[in-house]
Design a protein around this motif. Structure first.
Motif, short mmCIF file in Angstrom:
data_model
loop_
_atom_site.label_atom_id
_atom_site.label_comp_id
_atom_site.label_asym_id
_atom_site.label_seq_id
_atom_site.Cartn_x
_atom_site.Cartn_y
_atom_site.Cartn_z
N THR A 226 -13.16 -54.22 34.12
CA THR A 226 -13.17 -52.82 34.55
C THR A 226 -13.34 -51.88 33.37
O THR A 226 -14.13 -50.92 33.41
N PHE A 227 -12.60 -52.14 32.29
CA PHE A 227 -12.66 -51.27 31.12
C PHE A 227 -14.03 -51.36 30.45
O PHE A 227 -14.63 -50.33 30.09
N VAL B 72 -11.31 -44.95 19.77
CA VAL B 72 -10.75 -46.30 19.72
C VAL B 72 -11.46 -47.27 20.67
O VAL B 72 -11.82 -48.39 20.26
N PRO B 73 -11.73 -46.92 21.95
CA PRO B 73 -12.39 -47.88 22.83
C PRO B 73 -13.81 -48.24 22.40
O PRO B 73 -14.36 -49.23 22.85
N LEU C 241 -7.27 -56.12 19.80
CA LEU C 241 -6.96 -54.68 19.86
C LEU C 241 -7.95 -53.89 20.70
O LEU C 241 -7.69 -52.74 21.04
N SER C 242 -9.09 -54.51 21.05
CA SER C 242 -10.10 -53.77 21.79
C SER C 242 -9.92 -53.89 23.30
O SER C 242 -10.64 -53.23 24.06
N THR C 243 -8.98 -54.72 23.75
CA THR C 243 -8.76 -54.87 25.19
C THR C 243 -7.26 -54.88 25.45
O THR C 243 -6.45 -54.74 24.54
N TYR C 244 -6.87 -55.02 26.72
CA TYR C 244 -5.46 -54.94 27.07
C TYR C 244 -4.70 -56.19 26.59
O TYR C 244 -5.29 -57.25 26.32
N ASP C 245 -3.38 -56.05 26.45
CA ASP C 245 -2.53 -57.15 26.00
C ASP C 245 -1.52 -57.48 27.10
O ASP C 245 -0.45 -56.89 27.16
N PRO C 246 -1.84 -58.41 27.97
CA PRO C 246 -0.99 -58.65 29.14
C PRO C 246 0.28 -59.42 28.80
O PRO C 246 0.25 -60.38 28.03
N ILE C 247 1.40 -58.95 29.36
CA ILE C 247 2.63 -59.75 29.28
C ILE C 247 2.78 -60.57 30.55
O ILE C 247 3.55 -61.53 30.59
N ASN D 255 -3.03 -48.59 31.73
CA ASN D 255 -2.70 -50.02 31.81
C ASN D 255 -3.92 -50.90 31.56
O ASN D 255 -3.79 -52.02 31.05
N ASP D 256 -5.11 -50.41 31.90
CA ASP D 256 -6.33 -51.20 31.73
C ASP D 256 -7.04 -50.87 30.42
O ASP D 256 -8.06 -51.46 30.11
N TYR D 257 -6.52 -49.89 29.66
CA TYR D 257 -7.18 -49.47 28.43
C TYR D 257 -6.86 -50.44 27.28
O TYR D 257 -6.01 -51.31 27.38
N SER D 258 -7.56 -50.22 26.17
CA SER D 258 -7.41 -51.12 25.03
C SER D 258 -6.01 -51.01 24.44
O SER D 258 -5.42 -49.92 24.38
#
Length: 631
Positions: A221-222, A463-464, A480-486, A553-556
């Motif tokens: 999506t991003f 940044v994106p 760092l260019s995409t999301y970091d899911p927990i 939430n979907d951003y980098s």
């Protein structure tokens, strides 16, 4: 951050929430939207089917023509209509291109030294299943389509090749490729001895270019937000097709210098020496999330062609990363002598934000990167540098709030007689008069926010699009260019998606804590009903981090990390200023200023003068109402 700034934030939140509530869909609207979505889906599938059908029909037509030409010894390209499709590879340290001898065009592009999302060491932009290009010419008896012909390679090196399609009586079509030192490919096309073959009106060559843009990053999506068909109008700026809409053969009326099939961090670009004629047709069809493709791109172009063969048709291609500084260098490698503005493929925001990123952020970012710092440290250092630059204004804003805080008891005493609702204007006037006598400007706190907000928005755009962050690890962040899911799950949830990003959570928590600190500070300086009203508005301030969570939430993770660090330093600065401010000393300074202004009174002007005039008018109206009530 003072009262006016907080009220501004609250008003923005109120407008956002009120607009959302006012525009909430009714059940009928939802049904209509579902119908429209269904129609849009049908139209999209129909467009894709028509496109695929067109390709299939063209292949069948080409196959029939091949069979006919193979048996017809009088056909112009009888010797070139059959053969074997061999592969020619051009390569340097940064790019590897594969050219098929059938059609003579690029069938595969690999950008070296950039890992793809599956862990491979190089990124494949496209292969023969994703990309097709053909050149078409109008002949007297039959049209010529390079996709039908087999070319013979000669003069081949690692970076150059000449491809020749032989026709009758020594006539030839010749393509020359030359790969530069970086990502630029030079191309020329010439027809030799074929002037009599072409129609009298043939002075242009048609180019049809189709590509399915691959998903290269983790977040579909991003990445899809930054995948756009972009083009530059001749003698003007760049434009693009909206990334969320569907376009099928969209007409572009202006002549063009180049066309780019772009995703977030890489682009395929075709550049014309002369120009691409007006009324080019562009296609951009968004793809489904699980398809592993972002867009179906297409461009139907027309450029100059010399049927006499004296002047070759020249093009240049760029296959590579969307790196701002690199794109400026590539432009210098172009042999066409044009201002290509290829760096506009890196979106830096609207004009004001673009200026900040263009002349500050990029240079600082590259300077820190060249010093060898990890990218996470670079983001922290940029944040620190921005805080140092804006500190004088932030301190001025804080001192304005501190002055109002130490004056609060005096303001309470001076305005206690104005507690009725109808006396609020007089109360405000009395407060403004006191502020003026003590040399305090309650509006001075707005300036730092006006300075910092453009920086925040500029970083939101920078940044994106910073390819330097791509694949870079920092602390727990893999990229760092995409999301970091927990945590991740299979199906998308409304407004959240299929994951929970840790840096987004940290950013929103920091936002809540910072809002709590600023609200607490403002309560210490507000008078009378203002303090009560502020309590009522507190919950609005806490809604903003919730809205930010759904947005970011979907951003980098790099962007969320920057905002988190920025809020952390802002809170630290506020806490430090609070601890180092001596209220008693500050009040003594204000008392001295009050005495000086009392001995040498100054004429009020501006906002204070207008408030005084309004107060007098309100007082006269109040007296008139009292007199009328007595009668």
């Amino acid at each position: 951050m003072n009262k006016n700034t907080i009220i501004g934030f609250v008003l923005i939140a109120l407008v956002f929430i009120g607009f959302s509530w006012w525009n909430r869909p009714s059940e009928e609207d939802i049904r209509k939207q579902q119908i429209q979505d269904s129609i849009a889906l049908v139209n999209k599938k129909k467009a894709e089917q028509e496109l695929n059908g067109r390709k299939k029909a063209e292949k069948e037509k080409q196959s029939e023509k091949t069979k006919d030409a193979a048996t017809d010894t009088t056909a112009l390209f009888h010797d070139a209509i059959s053969g074997s499709d061999n592969l020619v590879v051009l390569k340097n340290d940064k790019l590897e291109l594969t050219i098929g001898t059938r059609g003579g065009t690029i069938s595969k592009a690999v950008v070296k030294n950039f890992k793809d999302r599956k862990g491979n060491k190089d990124v494949t932009l496209f292969d023969e299943n994703d990309q097709q290009m053909k050149f078409m010419l109008t002949g007297k008896d039959e049209n010529i389509n390079t996709a039908d012909l087999y070319f013979n390679p000669s003069e081949q090196t690692d970076t150059t090749v000449t491809l020749t399609a032989k026709a009758k009586d020594g006539k030839t079509l010749e393509m020359r490729y030359r790969l530069g030192q970086d990502y630029m490919l030079h191309f020329s096309f010439v027809a030799k001895g074929m002037e009599a073959v072409f129609a009298p009106t043939c002075n242009s060559m048609d180019i049809q270019w189709d590509e399915r843009c691959r998903q290269q990053e983790r977040g579909f999506t991003f990445e899809n937000r930054y995948a756009t068909l972009t083009y530059k109008e001749k003698g003007r700026g760049t434009d693009y097709l909206n990334e969320t809409k569907e376009y099928a053969d969209e007409k572009v009326e202006e002549a063009l210098d180049w066309v780019a099939f772009k995703n977030q961090f890489f682009s395929s670009v075709i550049i014309a020496k002369e120009e691409f004629a007006s009324n080019s047709l562009m296609t951009s069809l968004p793809q489904e999330k699980d398809s592993e493709y972002l867009k179906q791109y297409g461009a139907k172009l027309k450029t100059k062609f010399d049927p006499k063969g004296n002047v070759p048709t020249e093009l240049e291609f760029f296959f590579g990363p969307n790196d701002f500084q690199l794109l400026q260098t590539v432009e210098k490698e172009s042999e066409f002598g044009k201002e290509l503005d290829l760096e506009r493929l890196v979106y830096l925001g609207w004009p004001l934000f673009r200026i900040i990123n263009r002349w500050f952020t990029i240079y600082v970012f590259d300077w820190l990167t060249n010093m060898g710092f990890p990218m996470g440290i670079v983001l922290i250092l940029i944040t620190l540098l921005l805080k140092v630059i804006t500190f004088p204004m932030v301190k001025k804003s804080y001192m304005s709030s501190a002055k109002m805080r130490v004056l609060k008891p005096k303001l309470d005493e001076a305005t206690k007689q104005y507690n009725k609702p109808e006396d609020q204007m007089m109360k405000q006037q009395a407060m403004m008069q006191m502020y003026s006598k003590y040399g305090v400007s309650p509006l001075s706190g707005c300036l730092p926010m006006l300075i910092q907000m453009p920086i925040w928005i500029a970083m939101f755009n920078f940044v994106p699009n910073a390819i330097q962050l791509r694949g870079e690890r920092f602390l727990w962040i893999d990229d760092l260019s995409t999301y970091d899911p927990i945590i991740e799950w299979e199906n998308d949830l409304w407004l959240i998606g299929d994951h929970l990003s840790l840096t987004c959570v940290l950013f929103c928590i920091a936002n809540v804590l910072y809002s709590w600190m600023t609200m607490r500070q403002q309560r210490d300086q507000m008078v009378g009903q203002q303090a009560e009203q502020m309590k009522m508005m507190q919950w609005m301030m806490f809604l903003m981090p919730i809205m930010f969570f759904f947005m970011f939430n979907d951003y980098s993770s790099g962007l969320n990390f920057y905002y988190f660090v920025s809020l952390f330093f802002s809170a630290a600065i506020m806490w430090t200023l609070r601890k180092t401010t001596n209220d008693e000393k500050l009040l003594a300074i204000l008392e001295a200023r009050y005495k000086e202004n009392k001995d040498k009174p100054k004429k009020q002007g501006g906002f204070a003068a207008r408030l005084e005039a309004m107060q007098k008018q309100a007082e006269e109206m109040r007296k008139m109402r009292e007199q009328q009530s007595k009668k």
